[in-house]
Design an enzyme around this catalytic site. Sequence first.
Site, PDB file in Angstrom:
ATOM      1  N   ILE A  10       5.465 -41.656  66.857  1.00 56.00           N
ATOM      2  CA  ILE A  10       5.259 -40.268  67.463  1.00 56.00           C
ATOM      3  C   ILE A  10       6.431 -39.450  66.970  1.00 56.00           C
ATOM      4  O   ILE A  10       6.143 -38.009  66.689  1.00 56.00           O
ATOM      5  CB  ILE A  10       5.245 -40.205  68.819  1.00 56.00           C
ATOM      6  CG1 ILE A  10       4.492 -39.075  69.282  1.00 56.00           C
ATOM      7  CG2 ILE A  10       6.636 -40.407  69.734  1.00 56.00           C
ATOM      8  CD1 ILE A  10       4.060 -39.175  70.947  1.00 56.00           C
ATOM      9  N   ASP A  33      11.209 -43.441  73.987  1.00 58.46           N
ATOM     10  CA  ASP A  33      12.220 -42.716  74.645  1.00 58.46           C
ATOM     11  C   ASP A  33      13.730 -42.667  73.559  1.00 58.46           C
ATOM     12  O   ASP A  33      14.008 -41.860  73.182  1.00 58.46           O
ATOM     13  CB  ASP A  33      12.694 -43.053  76.179  1.00 58.46           C
ATOM     14  CG  ASP A  33      13.607 -41.989  76.996  1.00 58.46           C
ATOM     15  OD1 ASP A  33      13.752 -40.806  76.421  1.00 58.46           O
ATOM     16  OD2 ASP A  33      14.035 -42.219  77.930  1.00 58.46           O
ATOM     17  N   THR A 121       2.951 -48.124  79.191  1.00 61.28           N
ATOM     18  CA  THR A 121       2.365 -49.205  78.773  1.00 61.28           C
ATOM     19  C   THR A 121       3.353 -50.223  78.037  1.00 61.28           C
ATOM     20  O   THR A 121       2.856 -51.106  77.492  1.00 61.28           O
ATOM     21  CB  THR A 121       1.088 -49.108  77.945  1.00 61.28           C
ATOM     22  OG1 THR A 121       1.508 -48.473  76.533  1.00 61.28           O
ATOM     23  CG2 THR A 121      -0.002 -48.232  78.484  1.00 61.28           C
TER      24      THR A 121
HETATM   25  N1  AR6 Z   1       6.099 -43.903  68.670  1.00 59.50           N
HETATM   26  C1  AR6 Z   1       4.959 -43.860  69.462  1.00 59.50           C
HETATM   27  N2  AR6 Z   1       4.900 -44.864  70.385  1.00 59.50           N
HETATM   28  C2  AR6 Z   1       5.948 -45.704  70.698  1.00 59.50           C
HETATM   29  C3  AR6 Z   1       7.230 -45.675  69.733  1.00 59.50           C
HETATM   30  C4  AR6 Z   1       7.158 -44.760  68.876  1.00 59.50           C
HETATM   31  N3  AR6 Z   1       8.062 -44.412  67.966  1.00 59.50           N
HETATM   32  N4  AR6 Z   1       7.856 -46.693  70.361  1.00 59.50           N
HETATM   33  C5  AR6 Z   1       7.368 -47.103  71.205  1.00 59.50           C
HETATM   34  N5  AR6 Z   1       6.227 -46.724  71.569  1.00 59.50           N
HETATM   35  P1  AR6 Z   1       7.862 -47.409  76.410  1.00 59.50           P
HETATM   36  P2  AR6 Z   1       7.274 -46.873  79.332  1.00 59.50           P
HETATM   37  C6  AR6 Z   1       4.955 -47.154  72.587  1.00 59.50           C
HETATM   38  O1  AR6 Z   1       8.427 -48.824  76.516  1.00 59.50           O
HETATM   39  O2  AR6 Z   1       6.288 -48.055  79.245  1.00 59.50           O
HETATM   40  C7  AR6 Z   1      12.426 -46.236  78.331  1.00 59.50           C
HETATM   41  O3  AR6 Z   1      13.361 -47.159  78.285  1.00 59.50           O
HETATM   42  C8  AR6 Z   1       4.912 -48.485  73.063  1.00 59.50           C
HETATM   43  O4  AR6 Z   1       4.340 -49.293  72.326  1.00 59.50           O
HETATM   44  O5  AR6 Z   1       8.606 -46.589  75.293  1.00 59.50           O
HETATM   45  O6  AR6 Z   1       6.853 -45.730  79.930  1.00 59.50           O
HETATM   46  C9  AR6 Z   1      12.398 -45.077  79.275  1.00 59.50           C
HETATM   47  O7  AR6 Z   1      13.649 -44.582  79.027  1.00 59.50           O
HETATM   48  C10 AR6 Z   1       4.003 -48.048  74.260  1.00 59.50           C
HETATM   49  O8  AR6 Z   1       2.983 -48.449  74.116  1.00 59.50           O
HETATM   50  O9  AR6 Z   1       7.582 -46.577  77.694  1.00 59.50           O
HETATM   51  C11 AR6 Z   1      11.974 -45.582  80.688  1.00 59.50           C
HETATM   52  O10 AR6 Z   1      13.061 -46.411  81.173  1.00 59.50           O
HETATM   53  C12 AR6 Z   1       4.353 -46.739  74.785  1.00 59.50           C
HETATM   54  O11 AR6 Z   1       5.253 -46.185  73.758  1.00 59.50           O
HETATM   55  C13 AR6 Z   1      10.895 -46.762  80.212  1.00 59.50           C
HETATM   56  O12 AR6 Z   1      11.180 -47.187  78.808  1.00 59.50           O
HETATM   57  C14 AR6 Z   1       5.247 -46.731  76.031  1.00 59.50           C
HETATM   58  O13 AR6 Z   1       6.342 -47.542  75.924  1.00 59.50           O
HETATM   59  C15 AR6 Z   1       9.622 -46.319  80.233  1.00 59.50           C
HETATM   60  O14 AR6 Z   1       8.603 -47.373  80.016  1.00 59.50           O
END
Ligand code: AR6
Length: 169
Positions: A10, A33, A121
């Site tokens: 993203i 994030d 997720t």
């Molecule tokens: N681009 C797009 N999607 C991504 C990327 C990227 N570069 N990297 C990961 N994903 P998560 P949550 C996807 O864990 O479950 C953080 O520490 C990943 O495969 O990023 O909402 C925050 O600070 C997954 O499908 O977020 C919070 O503490 C999706 O992004 C916590 O994690 C969401 O995974 C939030 O957890």
Amino acid sequence: MEITLLKGDITLQQVDIIVNAANTSLLGGGGVDGAIHRAGGSNILEECIKIRNREGGCAVGEAVITSAGKLPSKYVIHTVGPAWNGGNSNEKNKLAQCYENSLLLAEEKQATSICFPNISTGIYRFPKHAAATIAIGVVKKNQSKSLEEVRFVCFDEENHRIYKELLQR
Ligand code: AR6
């Protein structure tokens, strides 16, 4: 308004707004994030800290907006998804609110394009199929006048497959 799907990162998307799956502290973390703060530089964190000082952070289901620092988008919307806790803690409504509130902020900015990651997720372990059904449902109901494209950006193969299947229906 067109709904599009992409498997990728993203932080590379050239759209008006990308959405971040943040936490209530707004101070950054892992997953998407971490990737957004790393690629966007310190300006994003500085703006998040100002919001945190003013509003005490961001509640689950809510969304706030900052500029996008060094990223190719104009803004980053930081929304806080629910951590999955078995399904009886209002997680589904909270996840829907993340998408709804992000779309409202995008409309306020008169954005024409926005990218969503698969909120909750990853580290928050929300079941992927249920999360995708909610995300697509909210976006399809959306009444925004400014948005021309809503792009779902899936990072992992499983989410991409689920979105592909649901969007083809
Ligand atoms: N681009 C797009 N999607 C991504 C990327 C990227 N570069 N990297 C990961 N994903 P998560 P949550 C996807 O864990 O479950 C953080 O520490 C990943 O495969 O990023 O909402 C925050 O600070 C997954 O499908 O977020 C919070 O503490 C999706 O992004 C916590 O994690 C969401 O995974 C939030 O957890």
